[in-house]
Design an enzyme around this catalytic site. Structure first.
Site, PDB file in Angstrom:
ATOM      1  N   GLU A   1     -10.096   5.786   2.690  1.00  0.00           N
ATOM      2  CA  GLU A   1     -10.868   4.661   3.218  1.00  0.00           C
ATOM      3  C   GLU A   1      -9.889   3.575   3.621  1.00  0.00           C
ATOM      4  O   GLU A   1      -8.755   3.557   3.133  1.00  0.00           O
ATOM      5  CB  GLU A   1     -11.817   4.118   2.141  1.00  0.00           C
TER       6      GLU A   1
ATOM      7  N   LYS B   1       0.818  -1.215   0.000  1.00  0.00           N
ATOM      8  CA  LYS B   1       0.000   0.000   0.000  1.00  0.00           C
ATOM      9  C   LYS B   1       0.857   1.273   0.000  1.00  0.00           C
ATOM     10  O   LYS B   1       0.467   2.290  -0.562  1.00  0.00           O
ATOM     11  CB  LYS B   1      -0.928   0.008   1.206  1.00  0.00           C
TER      12      LYS B   1
ATOM     13  N   SER C   1       1.917  -9.575  -0.852  1.00  0.00           N
ATOM     14  CA  SER C   1       1.574  -8.152  -0.826  1.00  0.00           C
ATOM     15  C   SER C   1       1.702  -7.534   0.560  1.00  0.00           C
ATOM     16  O   SER C   1       1.869  -6.330   0.690  1.00  0.00           O
ATOM     17  CB  SER C   1       0.160  -7.940  -1.360  1.00  0.00           C
TER      18      SER C   1
END
Lengths: 394, 261
Positions: A107, A85, A374
């Site tokens: 969000e 991210k 990830s």
């Protein structure tokens, strides 16, 4: 029709109030993406602050155990804040800063994107507010604390199903309240144009590195790249630089939850249909009247009823394949990778590990498979222990 | 001339909104008839959507009540068929793009026109995406209403030139809901619309709840739209809402009509 189409997907289905904001963002992005100074600053942040490039690690024990393709792990879990991210967030917050914005909103589902946004906001001295479904604030209380520690305000969203889709809706509503000084740091390759393109570009560093590292280590391209897909940002990042290499299979692993034949699933490609929601045309889990379905997955990060428009298009054209992985399979993979390689993957990433466990033995030993890890799985330990009937107290 | 255009010919208009099926369709039918009898010039029928991103809490909750009561697009079409036996006031649907798209755009639009609806308002369909539905609306004779917002500035002229029915002027930033005051220069927005398209009426919505606000907005435009204040009455009075909504519409209509003279 607007720009920002991937085949029939994408577009800008948003209230008029937001149109000038996305047009302004598109213009700024088109300028800065080619600006050498912006790119120099971003590369420095990615390398010196987030710890890039992330490693491409040869999983020797897993390869030997599964007895098929050679398995490499792209270690996005080793990035600062523990997931991919941060790649997108550093890019977007830097862009917002250049645009003269002083406040960012975001969000978050599991909290990884919220933590990354709060981190970048602290680093770049921006005000930060994060919207998180009330149910998720309870499931991920530690991440709520991390965001507050980093100086962000966290709003618990109680509307709808009080999960990720409602957090996205509420952040969009907040953006219509206050646009002049505020940038919406969207966390996945979804939403109205130009977000799917911006997020993909900032995440494409993953496949750029995989390609370079693989050529260096093996002197050739991999045969398959696997990544988990909710909205799809880590997957599009891992796929993007291979889209033009037809020999590389691109495989997205969706969250089947308790199974694609049950209502408790979040597998959009497997169970969804074409629709228009959250600013984009794409595939969504919905009923015959277009009401968005309440989806379910053990993974809060994949618990979203849609998929980014570029994935929808890669599915339409057949360039990428999408498979559905159940909670059970993902939890098994979570435990397997921990025991076999000493790497605890995020439960999201464990969906990709699970499919690799099926696929690798079917591939020859001369084949190479890459799994995008990830994120790291520390955040999931309490939930997985509970899944196995063990109640942990922190 | 469309029925919507005719509604604006008679003077300043008052446009009430109701969420269909809140708390049930029998109540909605009674509320719509009460609105018409109380002088509503045009009525917005909200088709509930699970995730209404342009709505504030009041209409969000109405959508939840309606959907959990089992209302569907087909049942709302039946409601309109029933209403059209005696209600002649122009009516428009207000809903979200996915409700139309997922029903089958042509099937939705042709049915809506056939049962006597006059227009369609989709808050998540900006000018750039109009082509999704505009050709079908033109084919079947439904006005696709355009919205402008306080942030629209340089876009107003482009939007106004292609506007049909009326232009929905969003009075304030943010989502639908009652506001203490409206600070946007709505008059300036309306002047930009009229400069680009002198014939198109402008009605103002978002944030209006009192007769004073409705009168103030109507002085600088052609009419006022009220949603959340009416939906609040429906939340408060449930199946007994119709007389309360009628009384409210009468007051608001009187305030708007007073601007004519």
């Amino acid at each position: 029709m607007s720009n920002g189409r991937f085949g029939i997907h994408g577009g800008q289905y948003i209230p008029e109030t937001l149109m000038n904001a996305v047009l302004e963002l598109e213009e700024a992005y088109n300028h800065y993406k080619n600006d050498p100074e912006f790119n120099r600053e971003l590369t420095e942040l990615l390398n010196e602050y987030a710890g890039r490039p992330s490693r491409l690690y040869y999983a020797r024990r897993m390869t030997a155990d599964l007895g098929g393709a050679k398995i490499y792990l792209k270690r996005e879990d080793l990035n600062h804040t523990g997931a991919h991210k941060i790649n997108n967030v550093l890019g977007q917050v830097l862009l917002a800063k250049k645009m003269g914005k002083t406040r960012v909103i975001a969000e978050t589902g599991a909290g990884q994107h919220g933590v990354a946004t709060a981190t970048a906001a602290a680093l770049m001295d921006m005000e930060c507010e994060v919207f998180m479904g009330k149910e998720d604030t309870e499931r991920q209380a530690l991440n709520v604390y991390r965001m507050r520690l980093l100086g962000a305000q966290v709003h618990a969203v109680t509307s709808g199903t009080a999960t990720l889709k409602d957090a996205v809706s509420e952040t969009m509503r907040e953006w219509t309240n206050r646009i002049a000084d505020t940038h919406y740091v969207l966390g996945s390759c979804m939403g109205p144009h130009p977000f799917p393109t911006i997020v993909r570009d900032f995440q494409s560093v993953i496949s750029k590195e995989i390609k370079e590292q693989m050529l260096e280590k093996e002197g050739r391209l991999p045969d398959a790249v696997l990544a988990c897909v909710g909205g799809g940002s880590n997957a599009i990042g891992a796929f993007y630089n291979f889209i033009g290499d037809p020999s590389v299979r691109l495989i997205g692993c969706e969250a089947a939850g308790r199974g694609v034949k049950t209502p408790e699933t979040a597998a959009t490609i497997a169970t969804g249909s074409l629709g228009i929601f959250h600013g984009m045309k794409s595939y969504f889990c919905q009923d015959q009247y277009g009401q968005i379905a309440p989806v379910y997955s053990i993974s809060a990060g994949l618990d979203y009823p849609g998929i980014g428009p570029e994935h929808a298009w890669l599915h339409d054209t057949g360039r990428a394949e999408y498979v559905a992985i159940t909670d059970d399979e993902a939890v098994n993979a979570f435990e397997y990778l921990s025991r076999t390689e000493g790497i605890i993957p995020a439960i999201e990433s464990a969906h990709a590990v699970a499919y690799a466990m099926t696929l690798a033995p079917q591939m020859g030993k001369d084949k190479i498979l890459v799994i995008n890890i990830s994120g790291r799985g520390d955040k999931d330990c309490v939930a997985i222990a509970r899944y196995r009937g063990e109640d942990l107290h922190e | 001339m469309s029925n919507i255009a005719k509604a604006f010919e008679k003077g300043k208009v008052f446009i009430p909104f109701v969420t269909c099926g809140d708390p049930d369709l029998e109540t909605t039918a009674a509320v719509v008839r009460a609105m018409a009898a109380a002088g509503a010039d045009l009525i917005e029928l909200g088709i509930p959507f699970s995730d209404p991103t342009a709505e504030g809490p009041v209409i969000q909750e109405a959508n939840v009540r309606a959907l959990s009561g089992g209302v569907t697009t087909d049942k709302i079409f039946d409601l309109v068929r029933d209403l059209r036996r005696d209600v002649t006031v122009p009516m428009v649907f207000m809903t979200y793009a996915n409700v139309v798209f997922s029903y089958g755009s042509e099937r939705f639009i042709s049915t809506a026109a056939e049962i006597g609806m006059d227009g369609l308002i989709l808050p998540d369909l900006p000018f750039e995406e109009k082509k999704e539905f505009a050709p079908l609306c033109a084919q079947y004779g439904l006005d696709l209403v355009s919205l402008i917002a306080p942030t629209s500035e340089g876009r107003i002229s482009m939007i106004a030139k292609e506007a049909q029915g009326f232009v929905y002027c969003v009075s304030s930033m943010g989502v639908t809901g009652v506001r203490g005051s409206i600070t946007t220069d709505v008059g300036a927005m309306v002047r930009l619309v009229k400069a680009a398209n002198p014939g198109i009426p402008c009605a103002v919505g978002f944030g209006i709840s009192t007769p004073e606000q409705a009168a103030a907005m109507t002085r600088v435009s052609d009419g006022a739209i009220v949603g959340s204040a009416i939906v609040k009455l429906c939340a408060q009075y449930g199946r007994e809402s119709a007389p309360h909504v009628a009384e409210y519409v009468r007051q608001m209509k009187a305030a708007v009509s007073a601007v004519n003279s």
